[in-house]
Scaffold this motif. Structure first.
Motif, short mmCIF file in Angstrom:
data_model
loop_
_atom_site.label_atom_id
_atom_site.label_comp_id
_atom_site.label_asym_id
_atom_site.label_seq_id
_atom_site.Cartn_x
_atom_site.Cartn_y
_atom_site.Cartn_z
N GLY A 23 0.93 2.60 -3.51
CA GLY A 23 -0.42 3.33 -3.78
C GLY A 23 -1.63 2.35 -3.40
O GLY A 23 -1.37 1.08 -2.73
N GLU A 24 -2.51 2.60 -3.68
CA GLU A 24 -3.94 1.95 -3.42
C GLU A 24 -3.76 0.49 -4.25
O GLU A 24 -3.31 0.44 -5.03
CB GLU A 24 -5.43 2.67 -3.87
N ARG A 25 -4.45 -0.41 -3.55
CA ARG A 25 -4.75 -1.85 -3.93
C ARG A 25 -6.17 -2.29 -3.76
O ARG A 25 -6.76 -2.06 -2.45
CB ARG A 25 -3.70 -2.73 -3.41
N GLU B 128 -3.05 4.79 5.63
CA GLU B 128 -3.14 5.86 6.40
C GLU B 128 -1.75 6.00 7.40
O GLU B 128 -1.89 5.15 8.34
CB GLU B 128 -4.45 5.70 6.90
N ILE C 4 -4.86 1.33 7.70
CA ILE C 4 -5.47 1.51 6.25
C ILE C 4 -7.02 2.02 6.35
O ILE C 4 -7.41 1.95 7.38
CB ILE C 4 -5.33 0.22 5.29
N LEU D 215 0.85 -1.37 -0.02
CA LEU D 215 -0.08 -0.15 -0.10
C LEU D 215 0.72 1.42 -0.02
O LEU D 215 0.49 2.21 -0.38
CB LEU D 215 -1.03 -0.06 1.06
N CYS E 254 -8.08 -0.44 -0.85
CA CYS E 254 -7.34 -0.18 0.45
C CYS E 254 -6.36 0.97 0.07
O CYS E 254 -5.62 0.83 -0.92
CB CYS E 254 -7.06 -1.29 1.01
N ARG E 255 -6.16 1.94 0.80
CA ARG E 255 -5.07 2.77 0.95
C ARG E 255 -4.32 2.72 2.25
O ARG E 255 -5.06 2.82 3.32
CB ARG E 255 -5.62 3.99 0.30
#
Length: 131
Positions: free
Chosen positions: A31-33, A76, A62, A28, A73-74
């Motif tokens: 980047g977003e997954r 945090e 996340i 993550l 998901c990203r």
């Protein structure tokens, strides 16, 4: 001593205590997954991946957004910053202690070297009449 939201830190460190979750956070960081993308490198089912993701979400590490049928998901970073601050205090603690130890060892080495160095004989003064 540093006092930082102890229950939150407990949750963060629990989440970080699993290698699969740490690798997911690493993914993550790029980047977003989707949940599927997070599960793929670990050869696990979506249900198993989802359990790991729930632990990461619970720790605030996340955020998961639902886009239609896809869960994205990203990372945090906030809770990681709190954990880093907590660890940084202990890094300073140990650095200070190790600096003191280093000084003590250097002093001991210097004292040992001084004891082991043989004293140089003093040149004899010529007696009267000798030259």
């Amino acid at each position: 001593m540093v006092e930082l939201m102890t229950p939150e830190l407990d949750t963060v460190f629990h989440a970080l205590g699993d290698a699969t979750r740490r690798r997911m956070l690493g993914q993550l960081a790029d980047g977003e997954r989707t949940v599927s993308e997070l599960a793929a490198p670990h050869a696990m089912s979506l249900a198993a991946a989802s359990k790991h993701i729930k632990v990461l979400e619970g720790a605030g590490l996340i955020r998961r957004d639902v886009r239609g049928r896809t869960h994205v998901c990203r990372l945090e970073p906030g809770p990681l910053a709190h954990a880093h601050e907590w660890l940084a205090w202990y890094k300073r603690f140990w650095t200070d202690r190790l600096d003191v130890l280093e000084d003590l060892l250097r002093d001991e080495d210097a004292r040992t070297a001084a004891r082991e160095t043989p004293a140089k004989p003093k040149p004899d003064k010529p007696q009267e009449g000798e030259l």
